[in-house]
Write an enzyme that holds these catalytic residues in place. Structure first.
Site, mmCIF file in Angstrom:
data_model
loop_
_atom_site.group_PDB
_atom_site.id
_atom_site.type_symbol
_atom_site.label_atom_id
_atom_site.label_comp_id
_atom_site.label_asym_id
_atom_site.label_seq_id
_atom_site.Cartn_x
_atom_site.Cartn_y
_atom_site.Cartn_z
ATOM 1 N N GLU A 91 29.602 85.592 13.791
ATOM 2 C CA GLU A 91 28.771 86.396 14.690
ATOM 3 C C GLU A 91 28.697 87.865 14.276
ATOM 4 O O GLU A 91 28.647 88.760 15.123
ATOM 5 C CB GLU A 91 29.244 86.258 16.138
ATOM 6 C CG GLU A 91 29.147 84.822 16.657
ATOM 7 C CD GLU A 91 29.516 84.679 18.126
ATOM 8 O OE1 GLU A 91 30.025 85.658 18.708
ATOM 9 O OE2 GLU A 91 29.296 83.597 18.693
ATOM 10 N N GLU A 99 29.443 76.143 17.302
ATOM 11 C CA GLU A 99 30.132 76.284 18.590
ATOM 12 C C GLU A 99 29.167 75.873 19.688
ATOM 13 O O GLU A 99 27.981 76.203 19.637
ATOM 14 C CB GLU A 99 30.571 77.733 18.874
ATOM 15 C CG GLU A 99 31.778 78.222 18.142
ATOM 16 C CD GLU A 99 32.172 79.637 18.579
ATOM 17 O OE1 GLU A 99 31.741 80.072 19.679
ATOM 18 O OE2 GLU A 99 32.887 80.307 17.821
#
EC number: 3.2.1.39
Length: 363
Positions: free
Chosen positions: A120, A265
Protein backbone atom coordinates in the site's frame (compact mmCIF):
# COMPACT_ATOMS: atom_id res chain seq x y z
CA UNK A 1 -17.83 -55.92 -5.57
CA UNK A 2 -17.28 -55.91 -1.81
CA UNK A 3 -18.93 -53.17 0.22
CA UNK A 4 -15.55 -52.02 1.53
CA UNK A 5 -14.22 -51.63 -2.02
CA UNK A 6 -17.26 -49.59 -3.00
CA UNK A 7 -16.74 -47.37 0.02
CA UNK A 8 -13.11 -46.77 -0.93
CA UNK A 9 -14.06 -45.89 -4.51
CA UNK A 10 -16.74 -43.50 -3.29
CA UNK A 11 -14.23 -41.91 -0.92
CA UNK A 12 -11.67 -41.47 -3.68
CA UNK A 13 -14.30 -39.81 -5.83
CA UNK A 14 -15.13 -37.44 -3.00
CA UNK A 15 -11.46 -36.68 -2.48
CA UNK A 16 -10.99 -35.84 -6.15
CA UNK A 17 -14.09 -33.64 -6.12
CA UNK A 18 -12.83 -31.98 -2.95
CA UNK A 19 -9.43 -31.20 -4.41
CA UNK A 20 -10.99 -29.72 -7.54
CA UNK A 21 -13.35 -27.62 -5.43
CA UNK A 22 -10.58 -26.16 -3.31
CA UNK A 23 -8.32 -25.59 -6.30
CA UNK A 24 -11.12 -23.67 -7.99
CA UNK A 25 -11.46 -21.43 -4.97
CA UNK A 26 -7.72 -20.52 -4.87
CA UNK A 27 -8.06 -19.26 -1.32
CA UNK A 28 -5.34 -18.20 1.06
CA UNK A 29 -5.18 -16.46 4.42
CA UNK A 30 -2.89 -13.62 5.51
CA UNK A 31 -0.63 -14.45 8.46
CA UNK A 32 -0.19 -11.25 10.45
CA UNK A 33 1.91 -11.24 13.60
CA UNK A 34 0.98 -7.99 15.38
CA UNK A 35 -0.15 -9.67 18.57
CA UNK A 36 1.60 -10.57 21.81
CA UNK A 37 -0.42 -13.73 22.41
CA UNK A 38 -0.24 -15.59 19.10
CA UNK A 39 0.65 -19.28 18.68
CA UNK A 40 4.15 -20.34 17.68
CA UNK A 41 5.03 -20.36 13.99
CA UNK A 42 4.99 -24.14 13.85
CA UNK A 43 1.54 -24.23 15.46
CA UNK A 44 0.25 -21.68 12.98
CA UNK A 45 1.49 -23.58 9.95
CA UNK A 46 0.02 -26.78 11.34
CA UNK A 47 -3.30 -24.96 11.68
CA UNK A 48 -3.13 -23.93 8.03
CA UNK A 49 -2.46 -27.53 7.05
CA UNK A 50 -5.19 -28.99 9.24
CA UNK A 51 -7.71 -26.60 7.69
CA UNK A 52 -6.42 -27.31 4.19
CA UNK A 53 -5.54 -23.66 3.62
CA UNK A 54 -3.03 -23.99 0.81
CA UNK A 55 -1.95 -20.36 0.41
CA UNK A 56 -0.50 -17.86 2.86
CA UNK A 57 0.54 -14.23 2.79
CA UNK A 58 3.53 -13.30 4.92
CA UNK A 59 4.18 -9.58 5.39
CA UNK A 60 7.90 -9.84 6.05
CA UNK A 61 10.53 -12.56 5.74
CA UNK A 62 10.18 -13.77 9.32
CA UNK A 63 12.76 -16.52 9.58
CA UNK A 64 10.79 -18.54 12.11
CA UNK A 65 7.72 -18.56 9.89
CA UNK A 66 9.74 -19.42 6.79
CA UNK A 67 11.40 -22.32 8.59
CA UNK A 68 8.01 -23.56 9.79
CA UNK A 69 6.80 -23.47 6.18
CA UNK A 70 9.51 -25.86 4.98
CA UNK A 71 7.96 -28.92 3.40
CA UNK A 72 4.41 -27.71 4.01
CA UNK A 73 3.56 -27.33 0.30
CA UNK A 74 1.79 -24.05 1.15
CA UNK A 75 2.15 -21.38 -1.53
CA UNK A 76 3.42 -18.07 -0.16
CA UNK A 77 3.19 -14.39 -0.95
CA UNK A 78 6.41 -13.17 0.67
CA UNK A 79 6.40 -9.53 1.67
CA UNK A 80 9.33 -7.17 1.38
CA UNK A 81 8.26 -4.61 3.99
CA UNK A 82 7.98 -0.91 3.30
CA UNK A 83 10.88 -0.10 5.62
CA UNK A 84 13.23 -2.00 3.28
CA UNK A 85 12.03 -0.60 -0.05
CA UNK A 86 14.38 2.40 -0.16
CA UNK A 87 17.37 0.24 0.75
CA UNK A 88 16.56 -2.35 -1.91
CA UNK A 89 16.08 0.38 -4.52
CA UNK A 90 19.52 1.81 -3.79
CA UNK A 91 21.53 -1.02 -5.31
CA UNK A 92 21.50 -4.50 -6.80
CA UNK A 93 23.83 -5.79 -4.10
CA UNK A 94 21.12 -5.20 -1.51
CA UNK A 95 18.50 -6.95 -3.65
CA UNK A 96 20.80 -9.93 -4.22
CA UNK A 97 21.43 -10.23 -0.49
CA UNK A 98 17.72 -10.04 0.33
CA UNK A 99 16.80 -12.69 -2.24
CA UNK A 100 19.60 -15.00 -1.14
CA UNK A 101 18.75 -14.74 2.57
CA UNK A 102 14.98 -14.82 2.34
CA UNK A 103 14.20 -16.69 -0.86
CA UNK A 104 17.05 -18.82 -2.22
CA UNK A 105 18.01 -20.18 1.22
CA UNK A 106 14.47 -21.56 1.61
CA UNK A 107 13.81 -22.69 -1.95
CA UNK A 108 12.38 -25.16 -2.90
CA UNK A 109 11.38 -26.27 0.61
CA UNK A 110 9.18 -23.17 0.84
CA UNK A 111 6.92 -22.59 -2.18
CA UNK A 112 7.27 -18.84 -2.62
CA UNK A 113 4.92 -17.83 -5.44
CA UNK A 114 5.07 -14.05 -5.29
CA UNK A 115 7.28 -11.41 -3.71
CA UNK A 116 5.26 -8.35 -2.71
CA UNK A 117 7.65 -5.39 -2.79
CA UNK A 118 5.95 -2.99 -0.41
CA UNK A 119 2.37 -2.86 0.84
CA UNK A 120 0.00 0.00 0.00
CA UNK A 121 2.72 2.47 -0.91
CA UNK A 122 0.90 5.46 -2.34
CA UNK A 123 1.40 9.15 -3.18
CA UNK A 124 -1.81 9.96 -1.28
CA UNK A 125 -1.07 8.28 2.06
CA UNK A 126 1.59 8.41 4.74
CA UNK A 127 3.88 6.29 2.57
CA UNK A 128 4.34 8.97 -0.09
CA UNK A 129 8.05 9.34 0.76
CA UNK A 130 8.62 5.84 -0.62
CA UNK A 131 6.91 6.27 -3.97
CA UNK A 132 10.04 7.21 -5.93
CA UNK A 133 11.72 4.01 -4.73
CA UNK A 134 8.86 1.63 -5.59
CA UNK A 135 9.68 0.80 -9.21
CA UNK A 136 13.48 0.69 -8.73
CA UNK A 137 12.95 -1.77 -5.87
CA UNK A 138 10.64 -3.88 -8.04
CA UNK A 139 13.20 -3.95 -10.84
CA UNK A 140 16.10 -4.84 -8.54
CA UNK A 141 14.23 -7.69 -6.85
CA UNK A 142 13.05 -8.96 -10.24
CA UNK A 143 16.63 -9.02 -11.52
CA UNK A 144 17.91 -10.68 -8.34
CA UNK A 145 15.26 -13.39 -8.56
CA UNK A 146 16.27 -14.01 -12.17
CA UNK A 147 19.95 -14.18 -11.26
CA UNK A 148 19.07 -16.74 -8.59
CA UNK A 149 17.55 -18.94 -11.28
CA UNK A 150 13.99 -18.51 -10.00
CA UNK A 151 12.59 -16.15 -12.60
CA UNK A 152 10.23 -18.79 -13.98
CA UNK A 153 8.96 -19.75 -10.53
CA UNK A 154 8.45 -16.51 -8.62
CA UNK A 155 6.63 -13.38 -9.76
CA UNK A 156 7.57 -9.97 -8.38
CA UNK A 157 4.80 -7.46 -7.72
CA UNK A 158 3.51 -4.98 -5.16
CA UNK A 159 0.33 -4.70 -3.14
CA UNK A 160 -1.89 -1.64 -3.58
CA UNK A 161 -5.19 -0.45 -2.15
CA UNK A 162 -8.26 1.21 -3.60
CA UNK A 163 -7.17 4.76 -2.72
CA UNK A 164 -5.31 4.82 -6.05
CA UNK A 165 -8.60 4.48 -7.94
CA UNK A 166 -10.16 7.82 -8.83
CA UNK A 167 -13.33 6.67 -10.55
CA UNK A 168 -14.92 3.32 -9.73
CA UNK A 169 -18.53 3.81 -10.85
CA UNK A 170 -19.69 2.26 -12.96
CA UNK A 171 -16.96 -0.42 -12.87
CA UNK A 172 -16.33 -0.20 -16.62
CA UNK A 173 -15.27 3.42 -16.12
CA UNK A 174 -12.69 2.56 -13.48
CA UNK A 175 -9.53 4.66 -13.67
CA UNK A 176 -6.55 5.59 -11.58
CA UNK A 177 -6.52 9.05 -10.03
CA UNK A 178 -4.95 11.60 -12.34
CA UNK A 179 -2.60 12.74 -9.60
CA UNK A 180 -1.14 9.23 -9.13
CA UNK A 181 -0.74 8.20 -12.76
CA UNK A 182 2.96 9.09 -12.64
CA UNK A 183 3.22 6.40 -9.95
CA UNK A 184 0.80 3.73 -11.18
CA UNK A 185 1.61 3.73 -14.90
CA UNK A 186 5.22 2.51 -14.48
CA UNK A 187 4.05 -0.19 -12.04
CA UNK A 188 1.44 -1.45 -14.51
CA UNK A 189 4.05 -1.36 -17.27
CA UNK A 190 6.50 -3.36 -15.19
CA UNK A 191 3.87 -6.00 -14.40
CA UNK A 192 2.80 -6.21 -18.04
CA UNK A 193 6.37 -6.66 -19.22
CA UNK A 194 7.20 -9.29 -16.58
CA UNK A 195 3.81 -11.04 -16.83
CA UNK A 196 3.13 -10.66 -13.13
CA UNK A 197 -0.23 -9.89 -11.50
CA UNK A 198 -1.06 -6.79 -9.51
CA UNK A 199 -1.76 -7.53 -5.86
CA UNK A 200 -4.80 -5.56 -4.70
CA UNK A 201 -6.24 -5.18 -1.20
CA UNK A 202 -10.02 -4.98 -1.60
CA UNK A 203 -12.28 -4.19 1.36
CA UNK A 204 -15.99 -3.72 0.65
CA UNK A 205 -16.32 -3.20 4.42
CA UNK A 206 -14.54 0.16 4.32
CA UNK A 207 -16.52 1.35 1.31
CA UNK A 208 -19.77 0.40 3.04
CA UNK A 209 -18.90 1.77 6.49
CA UNK A 210 -17.71 5.05 4.99
CA UNK A 211 -20.87 5.54 2.96
CA UNK A 212 -23.78 3.49 4.34
CA UNK A 213 -26.30 5.92 2.93
CA UNK A 214 -25.30 5.09 -0.64
CA UNK A 215 -24.07 1.49 -0.28
CA UNK A 216 -26.44 -1.09 1.17
CA UNK A 217 -25.27 -3.76 3.59
CA UNK A 218 -26.61 -6.64 1.43
CA UNK A 219 -24.63 -5.31 -1.55
CA UNK A 220 -21.47 -5.36 0.59
CA UNK A 221 -22.18 -8.83 2.06
CA UNK A 222 -22.94 -10.64 -1.23
CA UNK A 223 -26.60 -11.00 -0.17
CA UNK A 224 -28.37 -8.51 -2.45
CA UNK A 225 -31.38 -10.34 -3.95
CA UNK A 226 -31.35 -8.38 -7.21
CA UNK A 227 -28.97 -6.62 -9.55
CA UNK A 228 -27.72 -3.41 -7.92
CA UNK A 229 -25.58 -1.98 -10.73
CA UNK A 230 -26.28 -2.47 -14.42
CA UNK A 231 -23.12 -1.59 -16.33
CA UNK A 232 -23.82 -2.13 -20.01
CA UNK A 233 -24.27 -5.88 -20.40
CA UNK A 234 -22.66 -6.60 -17.02
CA UNK A 235 -24.72 -6.99 -13.88
CA UNK A 236 -23.39 -6.46 -10.36
CA UNK A 237 -25.01 -7.95 -7.28
CA UNK A 238 -22.07 -7.37 -4.92
CA UNK A 239 -19.59 -4.62 -4.16
CA UNK A 240 -16.56 -6.92 -4.26
CA UNK A 241 -17.03 -7.58 -7.98
CA UNK A 242 -17.63 -3.91 -8.71
CA UNK A 243 -14.44 -2.88 -6.92
CA UNK A 244 -12.39 -5.63 -8.57
CA UNK A 245 -13.63 -4.83 -12.06
CA UNK A 246 -12.97 -1.12 -11.59
CA UNK A 247 -9.29 -1.97 -11.05
CA UNK A 248 -9.26 -4.17 -14.15
CA UNK A 249 -10.74 -1.27 -16.13
CA UNK A 250 -8.19 1.16 -14.69
CA UNK A 251 -5.31 -1.09 -15.70
CA UNK A 252 -6.72 -1.53 -19.19
CA UNK A 253 -6.82 2.25 -19.55
CA UNK A 254 -3.10 2.41 -18.78
CA UNK A 255 -2.01 -0.36 -21.13
CA UNK A 256 -2.31 -3.17 -18.61
CA UNK A 257 -5.21 -5.11 -20.07
CA UNK A 258 -3.16 -8.32 -19.94
CA UNK A 259 -2.23 -7.90 -16.27
CA UNK A 260 -4.05 -10.19 -13.86
CA UNK A 261 -5.13 -9.41 -10.32
CA UNK A 262 -4.58 -11.31 -7.10
CA UNK A 263 -6.77 -10.12 -4.23
CA UNK A 264 -4.02 -9.94 -1.63
CA UNK A 265 -6.25 -8.86 1.27
CA UNK A 266 -9.99 -9.04 1.84
CA UNK A 267 -11.89 -9.34 5.09
CA UNK A 268 -14.51 -8.00 7.48
CA UNK A 269 -13.99 -7.08 11.15
CA UNK A 270 -16.13 -8.67 13.85
CA UNK A 271 -16.04 -5.72 16.28
CA UNK A 272 -14.66 -2.25 16.87
CA UNK A 273 -16.58 0.01 14.48
CA UNK A 274 -19.80 0.61 12.57
CA UNK A 275 -21.03 -2.52 10.78
CA UNK A 276 -18.32 -4.65 12.36
CA UNK A 277 -20.26 -7.52 13.91
CA UNK A 278 -19.75 -11.24 14.26
CA UNK A 279 -22.80 -11.94 12.09
CA UNK A 280 -21.77 -9.57 9.32
CA UNK A 281 -18.23 -10.93 9.28
CA UNK A 282 -19.45 -14.53 9.15
CA UNK A 283 -21.86 -13.77 6.32
CA UNK A 284 -19.26 -11.89 4.32
CA UNK A 285 -16.55 -14.52 4.74
CA UNK A 286 -18.79 -17.47 3.90
CA UNK A 287 -20.00 -15.75 0.76
CA UNK A 288 -16.50 -14.62 -0.22
CA UNK A 289 -15.20 -18.18 0.01
CA UNK A 290 -17.97 -19.37 -2.28
CA UNK A 291 -17.68 -16.42 -4.65
CA UNK A 292 -13.92 -16.78 -5.14
CA UNK A 293 -14.60 -19.75 -7.40
CA UNK A 294 -16.81 -17.77 -9.75
CA UNK A 295 -14.99 -14.62 -10.80
CA UNK A 296 -16.39 -11.22 -11.67
CA UNK A 297 -18.62 -10.11 -14.56
CA UNK A 298 -15.59 -8.67 -16.35
CA UNK A 299 -13.27 -11.61 -15.60
CA UNK A 300 -15.16 -14.87 -14.98
CA UNK A 301 -13.19 -17.69 -13.41
CA UNK A 302 -11.45 -18.38 -10.10
CA UNK A 303 -10.11 -15.38 -8.21
CA UNK A 304 -6.94 -15.99 -6.21
CA UNK A 305 -7.95 -14.38 -2.92
CA UNK A 306 -6.25 -14.00 0.46
CA UNK A 307 -8.52 -13.48 3.45
CA UNK A 308 -7.33 -11.03 6.08
CA UNK A 309 -6.42 -12.40 8.53
CA UNK A 310 -5.61 -15.64 10.31
CA UNK A 311 -5.80 -14.25 13.88
CA UNK A 312 -7.13 -11.33 15.85
CA UNK A 313 -4.04 -9.18 16.52
CA UNK A 314 -4.18 -7.19 19.75
CA UNK A 315 -1.25 -4.88 18.97
CA UNK A 316 -2.95 -3.30 15.96
CA UNK A 317 -4.73 0.04 15.91
CA UNK A 318 -7.36 1.42 15.60
CA UNK A 319 -9.69 -0.90 17.50
CA UNK A 320 -11.39 -2.52 14.51
CA UNK A 321 -7.99 -3.64 13.18
CA UNK A 322 -7.76 -6.00 16.14
CA UNK A 323 -10.80 -8.00 15.00
CA UNK A 324 -10.20 -9.30 11.49
CA UNK A 325 -9.09 -12.79 12.48
CA UNK A 326 -10.64 -16.07 11.40
CA UNK A 327 -9.26 -17.49 14.64
CA UNK A 328 -8.74 -16.26 18.15
CA UNK A 329 -5.15 -16.39 19.39
CA UNK A 330 -5.96 -19.66 21.20
CA UNK A 331 -6.55 -21.20 17.72
CA UNK A 332 -10.30 -21.51 18.25
CA UNK A 333 -12.29 -20.61 15.11
CA UNK A 334 -14.49 -17.53 15.34
CA UNK A 335 -16.73 -18.67 12.50
CA UNK A 336 -18.17 -21.86 11.08
CA UNK A 337 -16.40 -21.46 7.75
CA UNK A 338 -15.80 -24.11 5.12
CA UNK A 339 -12.90 -23.97 2.70
CA UNK A 340 -14.52 -26.30 0.21
CA UNK A 341 -15.51 -29.57 1.91
CA UNK A 342 -18.79 -30.40 3.58
CA UNK A 343 -18.99 -31.85 7.06
CA UNK A 344 -20.45 -35.01 5.54
CA UNK A 345 -17.36 -35.57 3.40
CA UNK A 346 -15.20 -35.09 6.50
CA UNK A 347 -17.23 -37.65 8.43
CA UNK A 348 -17.12 -40.21 5.63
CA UNK A 349 -13.39 -39.83 5.16
CA UNK A 350 -12.73 -40.18 8.86
CA UNK A 351 -14.76 -43.36 9.07
CA UNK A 352 -13.46 -44.97 5.90
CA UNK A 353 -9.79 -44.20 5.65
CA UNK A 354 -7.50 -42.73 8.25
CA UNK A 355 -5.16 -41.48 5.54
CA UNK A 356 -7.82 -38.95 4.58
CA UNK A 357 -7.29 -37.11 7.85
CA UNK A 358 -5.72 -34.23 5.95
CA UNK A 359 -9.16 -33.29 4.64
CA UNK A 360 -10.43 -29.97 5.85
CA UNK A 361 -13.11 -30.00 8.51
CA UNK A 362 -15.54 -27.16 8.93
CA UNK A 363 -14.03 -24.14 10.62
Amino acid sequence: MATSQIAVIVLLGLLVATNIHITEAQLGVCYGMMGNNLPSHSEVIQLYKSRNIGRLRLYDPNQGALNALRGSNIEVILGLPNVDVKHIASGMEHARWWVQKNVKDFWPDVKIKYIAVGNEISPVTGTSSLTSFQVPALVNIYKAVGEAGLGNDIKVSTSVDMTLIGNSYPPSQGSFRNDVRWFTDPIVGFLRDTRAPLLVNIYPYFSYSGNPGQISLPYALFTAPNVVVQDGSRQYRNLFDAMLDSVYAAMERTGGGSVGIVVSECGWPSAGAFGATQDNAATYLRNLIQHAKEGSPRKPGPIETYIFAMFDENNKNPELEKHFGLFSPNKQPKYNLNFGVSERVWDISAETNSTASSLISEM
